[in-house]
Design a protein around this motif. Structure first.
Motif: not given
Length: 88
Positions: A14-31
């Protein structure tokens, strides 16, 4: 089109995703990356047939895991557990 969902993550992720500045985009990229990997593994199986990964030694898996900071047991494709080569 997008769909809003709520997920729970371990604190470090969660910290990593939030630290990306765009948690939704970060998670979408990972998926998307996971999908790309699954599709690539399926393509290798179609190209070389079932069991194509059987010839990959545990030493090769360990070396590859160091490159990607991934535990060796997570580098084995699904359904390719080889007990005879897992014995130390």
């Amino acid at each position: 089109m997008t769909k809003r969902i709520t997920i729970s993550l371990p604190d470090d992720l969660a910290d990593e995703a939030q630290g990306s500045g765009n948690a939704s985009g970060y998670i979408a990229g990972a998926l998307r990356e996971q999908r790309r990997i699954r599709d690539g593994m399926a393509a290798l199986e179609r190209l070389w047939g079932p069991g194509w990964a059987d010839g990959i030694s545990d030493a090769d898996r360990t070396r590859a895991s160091r490159l990607f900071d991934t535990p060796p047991e997570q580098t084995r494709p699904a359904d390719t557990h080889r007990p005879s080569q897992d014995v130390a």
